[in-house]
Design a protein around this motif. Sequence first.
Motif, PDB file in Angstrom:
ATOM      1  N   ARG A  86       0.844  -1.187   0.000  1.00 47.64           N
ATOM      2  CA  ARG A  86       0.000   0.000   0.000  1.00 47.64           C
ATOM      3  C   ARG A  86       0.882   1.242   0.000  1.00 47.64           C
ATOM      4  O   ARG A  86       1.768   1.392   0.860  1.00 47.64           O
ATOM      5  CB  ARG A  86      -0.915   0.029   1.214  1.00 47.64           C
ATOM      6  CG  ARG A  86      -1.871   1.236   1.224  1.00 47.64           C
ATOM      7  CD  ARG A  86      -2.667   1.282   2.511  1.00 47.64           C
ATOM      8  NE  ARG A  86      -3.577   0.170   2.621  1.00 47.64           N
ATOM      9  CZ  ARG A  86      -4.791   0.138   2.085  1.00 47.64           C
ATOM     10  NH1 ARG A  86      -5.243   1.174   1.373  1.00 47.64           N
ATOM     11  NH2 ARG A  86      -5.573  -0.905   2.235  1.00 47.64           N
ATOM     12  N   VAL A  87       0.643   2.125  -0.954  1.00 51.30           N
ATOM     13  CA  VAL A  87       1.451   3.337  -1.070  1.00 51.30           C
ATOM     14  C   VAL A  87       0.803   4.493  -0.325  1.00 51.30           C
ATOM     15  O   VAL A  87       1.469   5.269   0.360  1.00 51.30           O
ATOM     16  CB  VAL A  87       1.678   3.710  -2.552  1.00 51.30           C
ATOM     17  CG1 VAL A  87       2.407   5.039  -2.672  1.00 51.30           C
ATOM     18  CG2 VAL A  87       2.451   2.607  -3.262  1.00 51.30           C
ATOM     19  N   THR A  88      -0.526   4.611  -0.474  1.00 51.59           N
ATOM     20  CA  THR A  88      -1.231   5.716   0.179  1.00 51.59           C
ATOM     21  C   THR A  88      -2.697   5.354   0.318  1.00 51.59           C
ATOM     22  O   THR A  88      -3.136   4.298  -0.145  1.00 51.59           O
ATOM     23  CB  THR A  88      -1.071   7.024  -0.607  1.00 51.59           C
ATOM     24  OG1 THR A  88      -1.498   8.132   0.187  1.00 51.59           O
ATOM     25  CG2 THR A  88      -1.856   6.987  -1.905  1.00 51.59           C
ATOM     26  N   SER A  89      -3.469   6.223   0.936  1.00 51.91           N
ATOM     27  CA  SER A  89      -4.902   6.016   1.088  1.00 51.91           C
ATOM     28  C   SER A  89      -5.579   7.378   1.139  1.00 51.91           C
ATOM     29  O   SER A  89      -4.910   8.419   1.114  1.00 51.91           O
ATOM     30  CB  SER A  89      -5.204   5.220   2.368  1.00 51.91           C
ATOM     31  OG  SER A  89      -4.735   5.922   3.506  1.00 51.91           O
ATOM     32  N   GLY A  90      -6.898   7.373   1.239  1.00 48.23           N
ATOM     33  CA  GLY A  90      -7.628   8.630   1.363  1.00 48.23           C
ATOM     34  C   GLY A  90      -8.044   9.254   0.055  1.00 48.23           C
ATOM     35  O   GLY A  90      -8.517  10.396   0.037  1.00 48.23           O
ATOM     36  N   VAL A 102      -0.868  15.311  -6.140  1.00 48.66           N
ATOM     37  CA  VAL A 102       0.525  14.946  -6.388  1.00 48.66           C
ATOM     38  C   VAL A 102       1.034  14.124  -5.210  1.00 48.66           C
ATOM     39  O   VAL A 102       1.023  14.579  -4.067  1.00 48.66           O
ATOM     40  CB  VAL A 102       1.405  16.192  -6.581  1.00 48.66           C
ATOM     41  CG1 VAL A 102       2.847  15.782  -6.864  1.00 48.66           C
ATOM     42  CG2 VAL A 102       0.872  17.056  -7.719  1.00 48.66           C
ATOM     43  N   LEU A 103       1.480  12.904  -5.512  1.00 44.63           N
ATOM     44  CA  LEU A 103       1.907  11.951  -4.503  1.00 44.63           C
ATOM     45  C   LEU A 103       3.405  11.701  -4.582  1.00 44.63           C
ATOM     46  O   LEU A 103       3.962  11.548  -5.678  1.00 44.63           O
ATOM     47  CB  LEU A 103       1.166  10.625  -4.712  1.00 44.63           C
ATOM     48  CG  LEU A 103       1.594   9.427  -3.855  1.00 44.63           C
ATOM     49  CD1 LEU A 103       1.196   9.639  -2.399  1.00 44.63           C
ATOM     50  CD2 LEU A 103       1.000   8.137  -4.409  1.00 44.63           C
ATOM     51  N   ASN A 104       4.036  11.632  -3.423  1.00 46.75           N
ATOM     52  CA  ASN A 104       5.417  11.152  -3.328  1.00 46.75           C
ATOM     53  C   ASN A 104       5.343   9.677  -2.940  1.00 46.75           C
ATOM     54  O   ASN A 104       5.060   9.362  -1.783  1.00 46.75           O
ATOM     55  CB  ASN A 104       6.183  11.943  -2.277  1.00 46.75           C
ATOM     56  CG  ASN A 104       7.653  11.543  -2.212  1.00 46.75           C
ATOM     57  OD1 ASN A 104       8.009  10.415  -2.530  1.00 46.75           O
ATOM     58  ND2 ASN A 104       8.501  12.461  -1.791  1.00 46.75           N
ATOM     59  N   PRO A 105       5.570   8.744  -3.876  1.00 50.57           N
ATOM     60  CA  PRO A 105       5.371   7.322  -3.574  1.00 50.57           C
ATOM     61  C   PRO A 105       6.300   6.798  -2.484  1.00 50.57           C
ATOM     62  O   PRO A 105       5.960   5.834  -1.803  1.00 50.57           O
ATOM     63  CB  PRO A 105       5.653   6.632  -4.915  1.00 50.57           C
ATOM     64  CG  PRO A 105       5.523   7.689  -5.951  1.00 50.57           C
ATOM     65  CD  PRO A 105       5.952   8.959  -5.276  1.00 50.57           C
ATOM     66  N   SER A 106       7.448   7.397  -2.329  1.00 56.77           N
ATOM     67  CA  SER A 106       8.391   6.888  -1.333  1.00 56.77           C
ATOM     68  C   SER A 106       7.946   7.173   0.094  1.00 56.77           C
ATOM     69  O   SER A 106       8.316   6.450   1.025  1.00 56.77           O
ATOM     70  CB  SER A 106       9.788   7.490  -1.566  1.00 56.77           C
ATOM     71  OG  SER A 106       9.760   8.898  -1.400  1.00 56.77           O
ATOM     72  N   THR A 107       7.136   8.207   0.283  1.00 60.85           N
ATOM     73  CA  THR A 107       6.649   8.554   1.617  1.00 60.85           C
ATOM     74  C   THR A 107       5.162   8.308   1.793  1.00 60.85           C
ATOM     75  O   THR A 107       4.670   8.230   2.921  1.00 60.85           O
ATOM     76  CB  THR A 107       6.926  10.036   1.928  1.00 60.85           C
ATOM     77  OG1 THR A 107       6.155  10.856   1.035  1.00 60.85           O
ATOM     78  CG2 THR A 107       8.404  10.362   1.771  1.00 60.85           C
ATOM     79  N   GLY A 108       4.411   8.224   0.682  1.00 65.23           N
ATOM     80  CA  GLY A 108       2.964   8.089   0.751  1.00 65.23           C
ATOM     81  C   GLY A 108       2.253   9.395   1.024  1.00 65.23           C
ATOM     82  O   GLY A 108       1.035   9.409   1.223  1.00 65.23           O
ATOM     83  N   ASN A 109       3.003  10.492   1.001  1.00 66.02           N
ATOM     84  CA  ASN A 109       2.422  11.801   1.315  1.00 66.02           C
ATOM     85  C   ASN A 109       2.051  12.556   0.047  1.00 66.02           C
ATOM     86  O   ASN A 109       2.734  12.459  -0.978  1.00 66.02           O
ATOM     87  CB  ASN A 109       3.403  12.645   2.126  1.00 66.02           C
ATOM     88  CG  ASN A 109       3.685  12.043   3.483  1.00 66.02           C
ATOM     89  OD1 ASN A 109       2.814  11.427   4.094  1.00 66.02           O
ATOM     90  ND2 ASN A 109       4.920  12.185   3.959  1.00 66.02           N
ATOM     91  N   PHE A 110       0.980  13.361   0.140  1.00 70.47           N
ATOM     92  CA  PHE A 110       0.550  14.219  -0.951  1.00 70.47           C
ATOM     93  C   PHE A 110       1.090  15.628  -0.758  1.00 70.47           C
ATOM     94  O   PHE A 110       1.278  16.091   0.373  1.00 70.47           O
ATOM     95  CB  PHE A 110      -0.977  14.283  -1.021  1.00 70.47           C
ATOM     96  CG  PHE A 110      -1.615  13.005  -1.480  1.00 70.47           C
ATOM     97  CD1 PHE A 110      -1.701  12.692  -2.827  1.00 70.47           C
ATOM     98  CD2 PHE A 110      -2.126  12.106  -0.560  1.00 70.47           C
ATOM     99  CE1 PHE A 110      -2.285  11.519  -3.255  1.00 70.47           C
ATOM    100  CE2 PHE A 110      -2.716  10.928  -0.975  1.00 70.47           C
ATOM    101  CZ  PHE A 110      -2.791  10.629  -2.324  1.00 70.47           C
TER     102      PHE A 110
END
Length: 218
Positions: free
Chosen positions: A4-8, A36-44
């Motif tokens: 899982r990379v991110t959610s929401g 815009v997502l940073n896949p390495s952190t999961g943060n937008f």
Amino acid sequence: RVRRVTSGLSQPIYAAGLPDGSGRVVIVERAGRIRVLNPSTGNFETNDFLNITTQVNSTEGEKGLLSIAFSPNFVTDRTFYLHFNPTSANVTEIRKYHVLTTDYAQADTSTAEPILTVPQPSAAHHKHGTLCFDNSGRLLISLGDGGNTPETAQDNNSLRGKILRIDPTTDAYPNDAAKDYSIPTANPFASGAGGLPEIYASGLRNPVGIAWEPTTGM
């Protein structure tokens, strides 16, 4: 393995790498928001890449904001394109934008420009479509048949139910506000005989996704 990379997210439908060398990814949500997502952190990123939720017709059936494509020369020309159903009319619109001169990760909303508008029937399904560029910088556009007119996929006098190919870098129709592109000479009906010149492939009832393989050029 799956990670899982991110959610929401809300109805994410398309993802594309932001071609600025940062490794970031833009995520398209059907209602009209692009994040815009940073896949390495999961943060937008704090700021959306673009938010046109007030300009999208609806997410009923298969409508909505469906796809994004970045110009092959994005770092220089800062251009990208959207495939969506706007509120202004029952149509599919291909729209061009530039990003801000100070930020590759944020669209300049003042640069919005429709380059192709295709009338749609009233049905809510078979509106799907994708944008991508071939190796020569020509824009490929997939379009469903519109839902309640399946015969149009075989009708080469309709753009629906097709894959289209255009050159968005030049304007061969300066007096037509609904067309801001030129026709690649190798298109099957480039001369206008036998079908519409934008058509690259026909008989495709609902081509949800397309991709161009850069190594083979196919």
